[in-house]
Write a protein that holds these residues in place. Structure first.
Motif, PDB file in Angstrom:
ATOM      1  N   CYS A   3       0.808  -1.373  -0.181  1.00 44.38           N
ATOM      2  CA  CYS A   3      -0.204  -0.102   0.223  1.00 44.38           C
ATOM      3  C   CYS A   3       0.747   1.253  -0.203  1.00 44.38           C
ATOM      4  O   CYS A   3      -0.003   2.458   0.399  1.00 44.38           O
ATOM      5  CB  CYS A   3      -0.958   0.522   1.138  1.00 44.38           C
ATOM      6  N   PHE A  29       0.847   2.322  -4.701  1.00 50.50           N
ATOM      7  CA  PHE A  29       1.049   0.892  -4.606  1.00 50.50           C
ATOM      8  C   PHE A  29       1.806  -0.224  -5.041  1.00 50.50           C
ATOM      9  O   PHE A  29       2.535   0.685  -6.456  1.00 50.50           O
ATOM     10  CB  PHE A  29      -0.698   0.462  -4.081  1.00 50.50           C
ATOM     11  N   SER A  70      -2.595   5.082   4.529  1.00 48.59           N
ATOM     12  CA  SER A  70      -2.648   3.588   3.319  1.00 48.59           C
ATOM     13  C   SER A  70      -2.703   2.608   4.399  1.00 48.59           C
ATOM     14  O   SER A  70      -3.096   1.296   4.077  1.00 48.59           O
ATOM     15  CB  SER A  70      -0.953   3.786   2.711  1.00 48.59           C
TER      16      SER A  70
END
Length: 477
Positions: free
Chosen positions: A102, A110, A164
């Motif tokens: 991520c 990502f 994230s």
């Protein structure tokens, strides 16, 4: 005419006609619309070319033979990998499972993997608002469909407050094998994968210098020397911990870092503001009064350092550049990321191009509880002495860069003596500094090291997700 894609600061670019009119109607004078919809948002890619002349200059001044400088050193490097490059895969020297990594908070990308390929996304941006998070989530779904990947493993940064990371944790219930990855280990693993490093080649000395990364001890890391491979790392050395008075406020106002560093290192109140002030000598600016010396602010910063109130400790190389930039009067407030460090690099001038490279400032290296610690009090005392003596700012800025390169060379040599390792991987946003690269690469090569630099993915946080993915692969296997 300036015709470009459009977005508000920190938000993703507008994709649809209606969206552009709604979000940017009060900003742009005219809109060029089209009846062919945009399928995916892609920012421009950005690369930089090293200072070849500076590399050559430093090789000659170090009395090295020109052939000592590896030709790959002067090749371009990515700063932002997006349009024209993503989603072209990075080919790995080993097969991997289906993984979703991520990335980090800033300059987010990502990465999804399968077989021998790592598919990095385009530049997503800074994950600091819901619009960017929505763009991030939508693009993950697009890549999963595009490459027929259903991730079985998810990897993410250790920092608990990154969006994230929170996204990854929301997916844990439907994914197996979640892995929390230390930020700077991911930087070095990213550089290794970028250079097609085989897991059988063993560990390297990883120099990971950036502005901020969550450390395994809860402090903010960023001036790190690791012994690392894909499977793990050991922190072999780091910059000493110093205070960030006000936390994020210190990043936006580097003069707070300069005051905090000096106070922590010397144990006495900072010097009078005219020594440390703006180029006009007016002293530290105050965010409340708009400029000029501010005794109250100095007192508050001292109290924050003494009592540890909203004053996180950091070993970050990026914060060191910020503090020195403020100390020399180059930049004391910032309006964009790394502005103080960028302007310090631009200010640096070779005092006499016909002479040898000037020597750096002093610093110390001593053994600590978790490896060697680089002590900075001699550096700051020497900078203050030069400032009092009226030495030109450009010369001091240049000597500071020489000092950082020497730090890296000395510490890598000590780690090599201990471990026998002869390969150094350089990663982290500080290595976007072309002057630093031109100084440190010849210095390391002079000492007999092989130097790995980024070539396919950015050395900044835009390359973190690649490192997370390969680390997660070896954690599973």
């Amino acid at each position: 005419l300036v015709m470009t894609s459009g977005n508000l600061s920190e938000e993703p670019i507008a994709r649809d006609n209606d969206e552009a009119l709604r979000r940017l109607g009060y900003l742009a004078d005219y809109f060029l619309l089209h009846d062919r919809d945009i399928y995916a948002r892609y920012d421009d890619s950005v690369w930089f070319v090293p200072h070849v002349s500076r590399f050559t200059f430093h090789v000659s001044r170090l009395n090295l033979k020109p052939e000592t400088l590896e030709p790959e050193t002067a090749l371009p490097q990515p700063i932002r990998r997006s349009r024209g490059y993503a989603p072209f895969p990075v080919k790995l020297p080993f097969k991997v499972g289906q993984i979703l990594a991520c990335g980090a908070e800033l300059k987010n990308t990502f990465c999804v993997t399968r077989d021998e390929y790592a598919f990095l996304s385009q530049h997503i941006g800074d994950m600091e608002n819901l619009e960017t998070l929505a763009h991030f989530e939508a693009t993950i779904e697009l890549y999963k469909r595009l490459f027929r990947i259903e991730p079985e493993t998810i990897a993410y940064d250790m920092h608990p407050e990154y969006l994230s990371t929170k996204y990854a944790q929301s997916q844990i219930s439907i994914l197996h094998s979640p892995f929390s990855i230390q930020h700077h280990h991911a930087h070095i693993a990213s550089c290794l994968a970028d250079n097609n490093w085989s897991p059988d080649d063993g560990p390297v000395i990883g120099v990971a210098w950036d502005g901020t990364g969550y450390g395994s001890d809860g402090h903010l890391w960023g001036g790190e020397f690791l012994v690392a491979d894909y499977r793990g790392f050991r922190r072999a050395a780091h910059l000493e911990y110093l205070p960030m008075p006000g936390g994020e406020a210190a990043i936006r106002n580097p003069y707070r870092l300069a005051i905090g560093y000096l106070y922590a290192l010397t144990g006495s109140p900072p010097p009078p503001p005219p020594i440390l002030g703006e180029k006009g000598g007016e002293g530290f600016p105050s965010p409340r009064v708009g400029g000029g010396g501010c005794e109250e602010e100095l007192r508050i910063i001292q109290q924050q350092v003494d009592q540890g109130i909203n004053c996180p400790q950091t070993s970050a190389g990026g914060r060191l550049f910020d503090a020195v930039s403020a100390l020399l009067g180059v930049r004391q407030r910032t309006t964009y990321e790394a502005q103080a460090a960028i302007e310090l690099e631009m200010a640096a001038q070779i005092p006499n191009p016909e002479s040898r490279i000037p020597t750096g400032y002093p610093f110390g290296v001593e053994e600590g509880e978790d490896g060697m610690v680089i002590r900075l009090q001699p550096l700051f005392e020497a900078l203050l002495a030069d400032r009092r003596d009226g030495v030109a700012v450009g010369e001091m800025a240049y000597r500071f860069h020489v000092t950082v390169a020497e730090m890296m060379g000395v510490v890598c040599e000590r780690i090599a003596q201990e471990t026998g390792l002869r390969t150094v991987a350089l990663s982290g946003g500080c290595f976007q500094n072309r002057l630093l690269l031109a100084l440190v690469v010849p210095r390391l090569q002079e000492a007999g090291f092989r130097v790995l630099l980024h070539r396919q993915v950015p050395c900044n946080d835009g390359g973190i997700s690649l490192g997370q993915a390969v680390i997660a692969h070896f954690a599973v296997n």
